[in-house]
Motif scaffolding. Structure first.
Motif, PDB file in Angstrom:
ATOM      1  N   MET A   1       0.842  -1.173   0.000  1.00 32.40           N
ATOM      2  CA  MET A   1       0.000   0.000   0.000  1.00 32.40           C
ATOM      3  C   MET A   1       0.891   1.242   0.000  1.00 32.40           C
ATOM      4  N   SER A   2       0.551   2.223  -0.775  1.00 29.01           N
ATOM      5  CA  SER A   2       1.365   3.423  -0.870  1.00 29.01           C
ATOM      6  C   SER A   2       1.128   4.353   0.314  1.00 29.01           C
ATOM      7  N   GLN A   3       2.100   5.194   0.569  1.00 30.64           N
ATOM      8  CA  GLN A   3       2.007   6.172   1.646  1.00 30.64           C
ATOM      9  C   GLN A   3       1.031   7.289   1.260  1.00 30.64           C
ATOM     10  N   PRO A   4       0.280   7.824   2.229  1.00 32.36           N
ATOM     11  CA  PRO A   4      -0.607   8.941   1.918  1.00 32.36           C
ATOM     12  C   PRO A   4       0.199  10.160   1.451  1.00 32.36           C
ATOM     13  N   SER A   5      -0.349  10.880   0.508  1.00 30.13           N
ATOM     14  CA  SER A   5       0.312  12.086   0.016  1.00 30.13           C
ATOM     15  C   SER A   5       0.190  13.201   1.051  1.00 30.13           C
ATOM     16  N   ALA A   6       1.007  14.235   0.862  1.00 26.69           N
ATOM     17  CA  ALA A   6       0.936  15.399   1.743  1.00 26.69           C
ATOM     18  C   ALA A   6      -0.450  16.024   1.666  1.00 26.69           C
ATOM     19  N   ARG A   7      -1.039  16.048   0.472  1.00 23.71           N
ATOM     20  CA  ARG A   7      -2.379  16.607   0.287  1.00 23.71           C
ATOM     21  C   ARG A   7      -3.402  15.793   1.076  1.00 23.71           C
ATOM     22  N   HIS A   8      -3.258  14.465   1.060  1.00 21.58           N
ATOM     23  CA  HIS A   8      -4.165  13.597   1.803  1.00 21.58           C
ATOM     24  C   HIS A   8      -4.015  13.828   3.310  1.00 21.58           C
ATOM     25  N   GLU A   9      -2.799  13.892   3.786  1.00 15.78           N
ATOM     26  CA  GLU A   9      -2.558  14.130   5.213  1.00 15.78           C
ATOM     27  C   GLU A   9      -3.096  15.487   5.644  1.00 15.78           C
ATOM     28  N   ARG A  10      -2.880  16.510   4.817  1.00 12.29           N
ATOM     29  CA  ARG A  10      -3.402  17.847   5.110  1.00 12.29           C
ATOM     30  C   ARG A  10      -4.932  17.814   5.140  1.00 12.29           C
ATOM     31  N   GLY A  11      -5.533  17.128   4.169  1.00  8.48           N
ATOM     32  CA  GLY A  11      -6.978  17.017   4.113  1.00  8.48           C
ATOM     33  C   GLY A  11      -7.561  16.301   5.311  1.00  8.48           C
ATOM     34  N   GLU A  12      -6.926  15.214   5.740  1.00 13.56           N
ATOM     35  CA  GLU A  12      -7.386  14.491   6.939  1.00 13.56           C
ATOM     36  C   GLU A  12      -7.302  15.373   8.180  1.00 13.56           C
ATOM     37  N   ALA A  13      -6.220  16.128   8.287  1.00 10.61           N
ATOM     38  CA  ALA A  13      -6.045  17.008   9.449  1.00 10.61           C
ATOM     39  C   ALA A  13      -7.114  18.097   9.481  1.00 10.61           C
ATOM     40  N   ILE A  14      -7.401  18.683   8.323  1.00  5.83           N
ATOM     41  CA  ILE A  14      -8.426  19.725   8.262  1.00  5.83           C
ATOM     42  C   ILE A  14      -9.801  19.123   8.535  1.00  5.83           C
ATOM     43  N   PHE A  15     -10.096  17.976   7.950  1.00  2.00           N
ATOM     44  CA  PHE A  15     -11.367  17.298   8.198  1.00  2.00           C
ATOM     45  C   PHE A  15     -11.553  17.068   9.695  1.00  2.00           C
ATOM     46  N   LYS A  16     -10.520  16.555  10.344  1.00  2.00           N
ATOM     47  CA  LYS A  16     -10.598  16.273  11.775  1.00  2.00           C
ATOM     48  C   LYS A  16     -10.803  17.548  12.577  1.00  2.00           C
ATOM     49  N   GLU A  17     -10.145  18.628  12.190  1.00  2.00           N
ATOM     50  CA  GLU A  17     -10.324  19.902  12.894  1.00  2.00           C
ATOM     51  C   GLU A  17     -11.747  20.423  12.730  1.00  2.00           C
ATOM     52  N   VAL A  18     -12.295  20.293  11.531  1.00  2.00           N
ATOM     53  CA  VAL A  18     -13.641  20.801  11.255  1.00  2.00           C
ATOM     54  C   VAL A  18     -14.706  19.947  11.929  1.00  2.00           C
ATOM     55  N   PHE A  19     -14.649  18.643  11.743  1.00  3.50           N
ATOM     56  CA  PHE A  19     -15.709  17.749  12.210  1.00  3.50           C
ATOM     57  C   PHE A  19     -15.433  17.120  13.577  1.00  3.50           C
ATOM     58  N   GLY A  20     -14.199  17.261  14.074  1.00  4.75           N
ATOM     59  CA  GLY A  20     -13.874  16.711  15.374  1.00  4.75           C
ATOM     60  C   GLY A  20     -13.728  15.200  15.389  1.00  4.75           C
TER      61      GLY A  20
END
Length: 130
Positions: free
Chosen positions: A1-20
């Motif tokens: 399995m490939s490593q998540p991209s920086a864009r994916h990691e940034r998106g997950e972090a923002i999603f978590k901040e927004v939705f908790g």
């Protein structure tokens, strides 16, 4: 399995901040990947608007579209980002003039349901002021 991209990691972090919470794949993991990487990893990451401002736009859009599932999520996200219940209600009331009374009526109903569920989960009576 490939490593998540920086864009994916940034998106997950923002999603978590927004939705908790972490993004949940559900039945369509490919759609979640697009949402996390593009919507949250690119659009929500742009510096021109704060997360709170972007959430206000999203809350307005889903209320106008009368997409109750998404509206419930964005009411929760608005609260998670520190928006007061009164502010959420005021946004929905103003939408009556731009989207019609049925839009505002539906939005107010959904908001009342979300607030009651949160109050019940916290052991509060939704009919009393906080």
């Amino acid at each position: 399995m490939s490593q998540p991209s920086a864009r994916h990691e940034r998106g997950e972090a923002i999603f978590k901040e927004v939705f908790g919470r972490e993004p949940r794949p559900g039945n369509y993991p490919e759609f979640l990947q697009i949402t996390v990487e593009h919507l949250f990893g690119e659009i929500w990451a742009r510096p021109q608007l704060s997360l709170e401002e972007r959430e206000l736009v999203a809350l307005t859009a889903v209320a106008l579209a009368r997409t109750d599932w998404e509206l419930r999520g964005h009411i929760g996200a608005s609260l998670n980002l520190g928006m007061s219940r009164e502010k959420i209600i005021e946004v929905i009331i103003q939408l009556a003039y731009y989207g019609g009374w049925p839009v505002a009526n539906n939005g107010l109903r959904v908001a009342q349901e979300v607030f009651a569920e949160l109050d019940n989960a916290a052991g509060k009576d939704a009919d009393h002021d906080q």
